[in-house]
Design a protein around this motif. Sequence first.
Motif, mmCIF file in Angstrom:
data_model
loop_
_atom_site.group_PDB
_atom_site.id
_atom_site.type_symbol
_atom_site.label_atom_id
_atom_site.label_comp_id
_atom_site.label_asym_id
_atom_site.label_seq_id
_atom_site.Cartn_x
_atom_site.Cartn_y
_atom_site.Cartn_z
ATOM 1 N N MET A 4 133.342 25.900 0.397
ATOM 2 C CA MET A 4 131.997 25.812 0.935
ATOM 3 C C MET A 4 131.307 24.574 0.376
ATOM 4 S SD MET A 4 130.837 29.773 0.300
ATOM 5 C CE MET A 4 129.210 29.530 1.034
ATOM 6 N N SER A 5 130.448 23.994 1.183
ATOM 7 C CA SER A 5 129.621 22.909 0.676
ATOM 8 C C SER A 5 128.445 23.500 -0.083
ATOM 9 C CB SER A 5 129.113 22.046 1.831
ATOM 10 O OG SER A 5 128.168 22.771 2.600
ATOM 11 N N ALA A 6 127.819 22.688 -0.962
ATOM 12 C CA ALA A 6 126.699 23.181 -1.751
ATOM 13 C C ALA A 6 125.549 23.645 -0.866
ATOM 14 C CB ALA A 6 126.227 22.093 -2.711
ATOM 15 N N ALA A 7 125.390 23.015 0.300
ATOM 16 C CA ALA A 7 124.308 23.413 1.212
ATOM 17 C C ALA A 7 124.501 24.836 1.721
ATOM 18 C CB ALA A 7 124.230 22.431 2.377
ATOM 19 N N GLN A 8 125.745 25.329 1.699
ATOM 20 C CA GLN A 8 126.030 26.679 2.189
ATOM 21 C C GLN A 8 125.929 27.740 1.095
ATOM 22 O OE1 GLN A 8 129.964 25.399 3.735
ATOM 23 N NE2 GLN A 8 129.307 26.301 5.701
ATOM 24 N N CYS A 116 124.828 24.484 -16.984
ATOM 25 C CA CYS A 116 123.722 24.160 -17.882
ATOM 26 C C CYS A 116 123.911 22.814 -18.589
ATOM 27 C CB CYS A 116 123.479 25.283 -18.891
ATOM 28 S SG CYS A 116 124.727 25.452 -20.177
ATOM 29 N N LYS A 117 125.038 22.168 -18.365
ATOM 30 C CA LYS A 117 125.244 20.822 -18.910
ATOM 31 C C LYS A 117 124.860 19.726 -17.907
ATOM 32 C CE LYS A 117 128.986 22.041 -22.121
ATOM 33 N NZ LYS A 117 128.314 21.615 -23.356
ATOM 34 N N THR A 118 124.392 20.114 -16.741
ATOM 35 C CA THR A 118 124.059 19.121 -15.726
ATOM 36 C C THR A 118 122.633 18.618 -15.909
ATOM 37 O OG1 THR A 118 123.238 20.764 -14.156
ATOM 38 C CG2 THR A 118 125.595 20.266 -14.077
ATOM 39 N N ALA A 119 122.403 17.411 -15.409
ATOM 40 C CA ALA A 119 121.059 16.830 -15.469
ATOM 41 C C ALA A 119 120.074 17.661 -14.665
ATOM 42 C CB ALA A 119 121.095 15.390 -14.953
ATOM 43 N N ALA A 377 129.503 12.761 -14.426
ATOM 44 C CA ALA A 377 129.751 12.428 -13.024
ATOM 45 C C ALA A 377 130.544 13.540 -12.342
ATOM 46 C CB ALA A 377 130.499 11.105 -12.922
ATOM 47 N N VAL A 378 131.524 14.081 -13.058
ATOM 48 C CA VAL A 378 132.319 15.190 -12.509
ATOM 49 C C VAL A 378 131.435 16.404 -12.251
ATOM 50 C CG1 VAL A 378 134.115 16.878 -13.100
ATOM 51 C CG2 VAL A 378 134.517 14.436 -13.490
ATOM 52 N N LEU A 379 130.555 16.708 -13.217
ATOM 53 C CA LEU A 379 129.682 17.870 -13.053
ATOM 54 C C LEU A 379 128.719 17.688 -11.888
ATOM 55 C CD1 LEU A 379 128.859 18.707 -16.795
ATOM 56 C CD2 LEU A 379 130.404 19.920 -15.254
ATOM 57 N N ALA A 380 128.200 16.469 -11.738
ATOM 58 C CA ALA A 380 127.290 16.207 -10.620
ATOM 59 C C ALA A 380 127.985 16.479 -9.294
ATOM 60 C CB ALA A 380 126.775 14.774 -10.685
ATOM 61 N N LYS A 381 129.230 16.033 -9.183
ATOM 62 C CA LYS A 381 129.991 16.273 -7.949
ATOM 63 C C LYS A 381 130.324 17.757 -7.790
ATOM 64 C CE LYS A 381 132.255 11.832 -7.053
ATOM 65 N NZ LYS A 381 131.816 11.800 -5.648
ATOM 66 N N ALA A 382 130.689 18.392 -8.894
ATOM 67 C CA ALA A 382 131.087 19.806 -8.831
ATOM 68 C C ALA A 382 129.959 20.673 -8.306
ATOM 69 C CB ALA A 382 131.522 20.290 -10.211
#
Length: 387
Positions: A4-8, A116-119, A377-382
């Motif tokens: 699923m995409s994050a929008a879903q 919780c480690k994401t910006a 960067a990985v977390l932002a994408k995840a």
Amino acid sequence: VPEMSAAQWPRVKLGEVLHRSAERLSLSPDLMYREVTVRLWGKGVTLRREVLGAEIASSDRFRCTPNQFIVSRIDARNGAFGLIPPELEGAIVTNDFPLFNVDAERLNPRFMAWLCKTADFVELCKAASEGTTNRVRLKEDTFLATPIALPPPDEQRRIVARVDAIADRIAAARQLRAEVAEGIGHLLAGQFRDFTQSAPRKAMGEVAPLVRRPVVIDIEASYPELGIRSFGNGTFHKPPLSGSDVGTKKLFRIHPGDLVFSNVFAWEGAIAVARPENTGRFGSHRFITCVPDPKLATSSFLWFYFRSAEGAAQIQDASPGGAGRNRTLGIEALAGIPVPVPPIEQQREFDALQAKADALKALQSESAAELGALLPAVLAKAFAGEL
């Protein structure tokens, strides 16, 4: 199951998956307890100290359980939150560090640990914090009412597995960097020992005497100063002083190749070799500049000696007084330190080895910066559903 995409992803209030723990623990004055601290910027939850119950001001504390989410009311806006690790089971916290049980059926604890480690999560906590300067605190109701995008459990597990695998590779790369750095250190130390163990000793004043290059101050001129970092970490550039700001302060020119000592902090390794990029810089009378006799020694070789255990001890002995600025390296004491003087060819060979080691360290520093940027960067994408 298709990804699923994050929008879903459904949006769920944090209060639906995080439930405040009320497990209190009445302390016994005769027992030892472990207290928890939460490091800033997602650096984790660690042991603060072990303390006797009688030494704790209030006997009312909350008991920690592994995989609980903990947050600092005061520093949530600075990334002070995380999950309780297994080794801190039974540790205690005050009410300033609320504990939340994670609804594991809906929110995978490892998913929460990475989230919780994401910006974005830090920004969420900033938005939920209110108050005036120095009294900004997380408002629990606002925090728990904040929605997050929460994928189904299968998608959470998929994301966790991918992020865990990448994090393991990053950790392995960092471990390899540490091992390489340690190996370089051992190589240099071994070569230095081979060259110096039977070398003659001469007084520093004979090998590399003090050289002063006084400056006549022009009040309309500018004088960029040089600084020296402690622990052998090189030089840095200070902002320039105008001639009028110099006043009665004495300044001396520093030339590339000078072996420079901060007389107030040499005892903690504030010793450096001036580099070409330091051309045109000045130092106060508190900087001792020594210039080696080119037939006897090189600056880099002497610098390495003073960074060795033996050389550092010599500097300590030559810097009497108490801590801080009361410990001053004496010019005469420095001049009297016996330093090893192997053949100049061996010193140059060692300097070439140091230069190669420095080049490798520079590459490692670049890779360290890249590794440091990789996980965010990985977390932002995840958590955007793009990993």
